[in-house]
Every structure is written in C-alpha cells, then in structure tokens.
Design a protein around this motif. Structure first.
Motif, PDB file in Angstrom:
ATOM      1  N   ILE A  40     -24.539   6.708  -0.241  1.00 28.02           N
ATOM      2  CA  ILE A  40     -25.878   7.241   0.020  1.00 28.02           C
ATOM      3  C   ILE A  40     -25.708   8.627   0.597  1.00 28.02           C
ATOM      4  CG2 ILE A  40     -28.018   6.913   1.311  1.00 28.02           C
ATOM      5  CD1 ILE A  40     -27.309   3.898   1.320  1.00 28.02           C
ATOM      6  N   PRO A  41     -26.112   9.666  -0.166  1.00 25.48           N
ATOM      7  CA  PRO A  41     -25.882  11.034   0.296  1.00 25.48           C
ATOM      8  C   PRO A  41     -26.662  11.366   1.570  1.00 25.48           C
ATOM      9  CG  PRO A  41     -27.093  11.008  -1.780  1.00 25.48           C
ATOM     10  CD  PRO A  41     -26.801   9.601  -1.428  1.00 25.48           C
ATOM     11  N   ARG A  42     -26.084  12.251   2.358  1.00 26.96           N
ATOM     12  CA  ARG A  42     -26.746  12.710   3.567  1.00 26.96           C
ATOM     13  C   ARG A  42     -27.584  13.942   3.243  1.00 26.96           C
ATOM     14  NH1 ARG A  42     -21.060  12.078   5.465  1.00 26.96           N
ATOM     15  NH2 ARG A  42     -21.024   9.993   6.295  1.00 26.96           N
ATOM     16  N   VAL A  43     -28.770  13.997   3.773  1.00 23.21           N
ATOM     17  CA  VAL A  43     -29.639  15.138   3.573  1.00 23.21           C
ATOM     18  C   VAL A  43     -29.646  15.931   4.858  1.00 23.21           C
ATOM     19  CG1 VAL A  43     -31.987  15.889   3.070  1.00 23.21           C
ATOM     20  CG2 VAL A  43     -31.074  13.861   1.934  1.00 23.21           C
ATOM     21  N   ILE A  44     -29.302  17.206   4.733  1.00 27.44           N
ATOM     22  CA  ILE A  44     -29.249  18.080   5.897  1.00 27.44           C
ATOM     23  C   ILE A  44     -30.361  19.115   5.746  1.00 27.44           C
ATOM     24  CG2 ILE A  44     -27.859  19.721   7.201  1.00 27.44           C
ATOM     25  CD1 ILE A  44     -25.395  18.262   6.034  1.00 27.44           C
ATOM     26  N   LYS A  45     -31.296  19.118   6.683  1.00 29.29           N
ATOM     27  CA  LYS A  45     -32.398  20.081   6.644  1.00 29.29           C
ATOM     28  C   LYS A  45     -31.898  21.454   7.058  1.00 29.29           C
ATOM     29  CE  LYS A  45     -35.984  16.749   7.696  1.00 29.29           C
ATOM     30  NZ  LYS A  45     -37.104  16.418   8.587  1.00 29.29           N
ATOM     31  N   LYS A  46     -32.520  22.473   6.484  1.00 35.78           N
ATOM     32  CA  LYS A  46     -32.192  23.865   6.859  1.00 35.78           C
ATOM     33  C   LYS A  46     -32.802  24.210   8.183  1.00 35.78           C
ATOM     34  CE  LYS A  46     -31.356  26.135   2.545  1.00 35.78           C
ATOM     35  NZ  LYS A  46     -31.756  27.226   1.703  1.00 35.78           N
TER      36      LYS A  46
END
Length: 46
Positions: A40-46
């Motif tokens: 499950i990929p990690r989502v990194i916010k800008k």
C-alpha cells in the motif's frame, strides 16, 4: 491489489536476495539499506 498484500513478505525476501538497495548519508557516513516494499503506497502531501 490484494495479491500484493498477500505476497508482501515474499517480495521483500526477493528484494533482499537480489540486493535491491539504496544509500543514505548521515553524519558524513554512508549507509546502505535494503529497499522496503510496501503493498500500500504512502502518500506524502506537499
């Protein structure tokens, strides 16, 4: 996608066997680490 989750351990073992690595510098010391696989990929916010 559920297939990836079921086989996450196998994928990590194969990555380790074939030496899929990345390197980082910390305190002027180079350290090589195995590339971690996460189904499950990690989502990194800008």
């Amino acid at each position: 996608m559920y297939d990836l989750i079921e086989h996450e351990e196998t994928v990590n073992e194969l990555l380790a066997r074939y030496g899929v690595k990345f390197g980082i510098y910390k305190d002027n010391v180079f350290k090589e680490q195995l590339f971690p696989f996460d189904a499950i990929p990690r989502v990194i916010k800008k």
